[in-house]
Scaffold this motif. Sequence first.
Motif, PDB file in Angstrom:
ATOM      1  N   TYR A  31      69.253  54.571 -14.449  1.00 45.70           N
ATOM      2  CA  TYR A  31      70.382  55.669 -14.119  1.00 45.70           C
ATOM      3  C   TYR A  31      70.951  55.168 -12.450  1.00 45.70           C
ATOM      4  N   LYS A  32      71.947  56.026 -12.150  1.00 45.93           N
ATOM      5  CA  LYS A  32      72.414  55.836 -10.941  1.00 45.93           C
ATOM      6  C   LYS A  32      72.358  57.146 -10.052  1.00 45.93           C
ATOM      7  N   VAL A  33      71.859  57.119  -9.031  1.00 50.75           N
ATOM      8  CA  VAL A  33      71.993  58.426  -8.152  1.00 50.75           C
ATOM      9  C   VAL A  33      72.827  58.173  -7.100  1.00 50.75           C
ATOM     10  N   VAL A  34      73.839  59.221  -7.246  1.00 49.92           N
ATOM     11  CA  VAL A  34      74.682  59.300  -5.864  1.00 49.92           C
ATOM     12  C   VAL A  34      74.486  60.311  -4.937  1.00 49.92           C
ATOM     13  N   TYR A  35      74.348  59.878  -3.731  1.00 46.81           N
ATOM     14  CA  TYR A  35      73.900  60.948  -2.723  1.00 46.81           C
ATOM     15  C   TYR A  35      74.940  60.844  -1.558  1.00 46.81           C
ATOM     16  N   LYS A  36      75.001  62.047  -1.048  1.00 48.26           N
ATOM     17  CA  LYS A  36      75.970  62.258   0.094  1.00 48.26           C
ATOM     18  C   LYS A  36      75.044  63.115   1.185  1.00 48.26           C
ATOM     19  N   ARG A  37      75.285  62.767   2.607  1.00 46.53           N
ATOM     20  CA  ARG A  37      74.576  63.368   3.403  1.00 46.53           C
ATOM     21  C   ARG A  37      75.673  64.630   4.159  1.00 46.53           C
ATOM     22  N   TYR A  38      75.233  65.531   4.297  1.00 49.43           N
ATOM     23  CA  TYR A  38      75.971  66.511   5.091  1.00 49.43           C
ATOM     24  C   TYR A  38      75.082  67.186   5.946  1.00 49.43           C
TER      25      TYR A  38
END
Lengths: 161, 969
Positions: free
Chosen positions: A55-62
């Motif tokens: 799978y792909k995991v998309v992440y973003k840091r806030y």
Amino acid sequence: MIHFVLLISRQGKVRLTKWYSPYTQKERSKVIRELSGVILTRGPKLCNFVEWRGYKVVYKRYASLYFCMCIDQEDNELEILEIIHHYVEILDRYFGSVCELDLIFNFHKAYYILDEILIAGELQESSKKTVARLIAAQDSLVETAKEQASSISNIIAQATK
Amino acid sequence: MGSQGGFGQSKEFLDLVKSIGEARSKAEEDRIVLNEIETLKRRISEPDIPKRKMKEYIIRLVYVEMLGHDASFGYIHAVKMTHDDNLVLKRTGYLAVTLFLNEDHDLIILIVNTIQKDLKSDNYLIVCAALNAVCKLINEETIPAVLPQVVELLGHSKEAVRRKAIMALHRFYQKSPSSVQHLVSNFRKRLCDNDPGVMGATLCPLFDLITVDVNSYKDLVISFVSILKQVAERRLPKSYDYHQMPAPFIQIRLLKILALLGSGDKQASENMYTVVGDIFRKCDSSSNIGNAVLYECICCVSSIYANPKLIESAADVIARFLKSDSHNLKYMGIDALGRLIKTSPEIAEQHQLAVIDCLEDPDDTLKRKTFELLYKMTKSSNVEVIVDRMIDYMISINDNHYKTEIASRCVELAEQFAPSNHWFIQTMNKVFEHAGDLVNIKVAHNLMRLIAEGFGEDDDNADSQLRSSAVESYLRIIGEPKLPSVFLQVICWVLGEYGTADGKVSASYITGKLCDVAEAYSNDETIKAYAITALMKIYAFEIAAGRKVDMLPECQSLIEELSASHSTDLQQRAYELEAVTGLDAYAVEIIMPADASCEDIEIDKNLSFLNGYVEQALEKGAQPYIPENERSGMLSVSNFRSQDQHEASIHGLRFEAYELPKPSVPSRPPVSLASATELAPVPEPSYPRVTQNVASVPSVSSADPSDLRLRLDGVQKKWGRPTYTPSETSTSTSTSEKTVNGVTKVDAARDTIYSKVRDTAYDSRKPDAEIPLEKQKLAASLFGGSSKTERRASTTSHRAGKASSHVIEKPQASKASDKTVAEKTIVQPPPDLLDLGEPAVLSRSPSIDPFKQLEGLLDSPQVPSNSNHGAAGANKDSDIMGLHAETAGSGPSSGIVNPVPTNKNDLDLLSGLSNSTTNNALGGTPTAHSTQVSKGPNTKDSLEKDSLVRQMGVTPTSPNPNLFKDLLG
């Protein structure tokens, strides 16, 4: 399709988890452990995507919080990044300058909001206004319910005096 | 509300959250949670809990579960809460059950009834809550219970309900496609819904339906195109705009659907060209969402019937992505390139340096994506470089999942494109050595078969060369410690089959090695079985060749040990070996013909050879055999049971423990063979005859579509190469070397033999494979056509002028590919010419490194060209889109972060001060107030939150100073 949503703090603390595909409790813990190991150690300039078990995991840091979504191979990563951002913007609008603490103490509200944005692993509504209106409607209902409850209890209190 | 804090929960809960927040280790956190679980267990089972209290308990359960602990003791209370009439409680109940339960949980049956009731509610919020639960909890068996009501809700007056109903049906479709098949007309109707949200949601189930059956939806192409057109023209309400893009999420879904519908359909595709072209033009490439849509456009363009203009636009976008500084965009660019090269392979060439940059990037994600691209563009001309790179990477990683994938890709590429037998064997050895336990066992079987069958159609010589090189390398490897089991199986089989075939190695040497293996891996029965069978073959061949067999003492003891083995299979093999060694040469040759593993054996399905025995038995008064299908009248046990089984299968339940043997028994091959193929745990059979069976019965291997079979047709073509003889190699190599400086001239006249020369190029390049390749070199070897290096070395003085001319030609080019483009413009002749020139240079291994020189030359001109494209800022944008708190600090970035500052003041994005704000807020110093003023209306919010939390005693301590930091700040 989005298989799950994770919110993890930089310290690896779980702030929110939502699973759209079936995972047992054991698998869930394993997934969180594995992914926080991978994501939290990634440098700031690298891709916001991680390939993981097919799978792909998309992440973003806030600030200190990582928003992660696990998607299928053929999904559009940039779109998912924006879905994350969409969610954060709505949270921001709802809480007023949302910060991690809001989510820590009001995680159930974060869940309600997420339920209006994603359903069955897909984006269900891309209009912030519509989502905000629905949440407001639910909240006002909660308010009236509270009022009713207190007025009823007042009546009962008076009646039993 | 005395006990309540500002967040609406009790002090107790806030304390819990706080202490978890302050826990310094996972162990401490677990201890706190376990305590909480104990408390909750006690409390929740108390009688007469007020409902509000109960609601809090449920939320605490959710919290506990979220932290990864088991809260199943409280599930039933959450289920009960869904029954409540009060919407607030009901909503909490539904939230909890959707978080707790998977669709196969036993408690679901208790909720279905409530859901049914709630779906009929007058209050649309209750319906919404129920629909949320439907999406998560309803499983295949319970779909019929709610389906009619959900369908009815498609006509509900509230758009939110319609939308959720659509999504619920979408979910049903995923779980059980047949359940919604009849509702297609409803979806079509909803596509015209007044509410864009509902229309957008409808695209989800339609996408699924179209994926399965494209042809039934071709009539919708026009509708989709016109919807997309309207969306792109901003006809939807403003509220669907996202970062100034008109309804991008809907655009993306539509593009996905169009990609399906236009695939291989010229007529349908023609309808789409205009609108896709429009989107290409209109998309704002400076925002992340704009790029998301652009990427989807590329996917669409590469899927639909090719249109040169669109492909050109797509290539432009890809170029922009690859030149971007943002890793995200590079990643998408590589992915998009992989899609587009299917239709127009030449595009890859202009991006070669960008691709190599990505390949060498420290970011693993990007690297893997690039390997995927390389995998897609592998051809016989670059297979060596690519596979070598892949193997190097494979060795360097620990991620088993990916290791498996990349190993099987290596194998596939090697089988398909291998330039020589020697290389193929070497490559396979490396793959097996480093990922042997991860590769599919079929890969090993394929390798054995390949070695047995050979590559060339008629060329026996090449086959035996292949085998002896395999044997040679295996004898070298076999001594290494800890080889993967699969690899050892291959080794044993090949040594047994071909170890003595060319007579270079003595039988006793090989048998010694085999005995060593069997001893070293004494707990792996499969290996032992392979080894003993290999021993048997070798002795058999020796006997058949009339040589005297001296069994080594260790071999003797091995046989003795195995004859007493617990494994019947090993025992049998050992006894067979003993028996074979006792026979004379003639008999042995019939039992064990040399190199006959590929020959067909005929199976006597009628078992005619048993006829005599059967007749004898009948004469002695045995009952004649009645086939099972003629036995219906008799109450034989087996018949009875088989009926039983039949019935059982209808009901989906089975009560008996054993499968009955199928009635096809009479048509089986002789028992001995059958048992060898089907019962032996070792796939490699004990006699060569059986091997033939396995290899020659097509159904064995073709049954599984995912099977990693050899594509033999391709292989033969690629490897046959009858025109490519060694003598030619040497001559063409020498010519190419002689003509280093005048390559182009020579080449012009050489088109006809170009392909052969090309092949030679590898051979001459091979020695260089070990030393780290420089980028240009790599580019040349990967992309086949490029590197004008040699040329440039001699014409460096022209460089500057040429480079600038290129800038004029292609104003869009930017630094990332400057080198490439510069090279390009200097040398116009077709790439194939250069393909020859370049390797020639490489093989020279010059004392002065031309690349080093070039690099120096390239650096300086690069700067001006960079400033030429002054708008390089665009590159930065995408990076900033990352929205990391750190980067958000700078002025321009926040401008991009929030492209619509005017209508989003409330989001507070423009404040570039968030960092200092946060820190100050934490310290609680007066400066906090002064800085926060700039945050506008939210200052109050933050301060309120701050003080509120402090009142409650939740003062974030050192472990997490960021709790107050605005996420969007």
